[in-house]
Design a protein around this motif. Structure first.
Motif: not given
Length: 59
Positions: A37-44
């Motif tokens: 698992r990985k959490d990222i911050t951004g916008t698809i």
């Protein structure tokens, strides 16, 4: 199977073989076929179903 590779808009690979993507505002939670698992911050910004690519503009 329908795995996809997640890339940043800069072209960096964030995760291969992603099977789950959960979005909560700018928080994106990714999981791959092995359970990593990985959490990222951004916008698809783009989903290319033909090439199995998901592109994220990181914040």
């Amino acid at each position: 199977m329908c795995e996809s590779t997640v890339y940043s808009t800069d072209g960096d690979k964030i995760m291969e073989d992603a099977i789950s993507i959960k979005i909560d505002g700018e928080n994106i939670k990714l999981a791959d076929i092995l359970g990593a698992r990985k959490d990222i911050t951004g916008t698809i910004v783009e989903i290319d179903l033909d090439k199995h690519g998901i592109y994220v503009k990181l914040s």
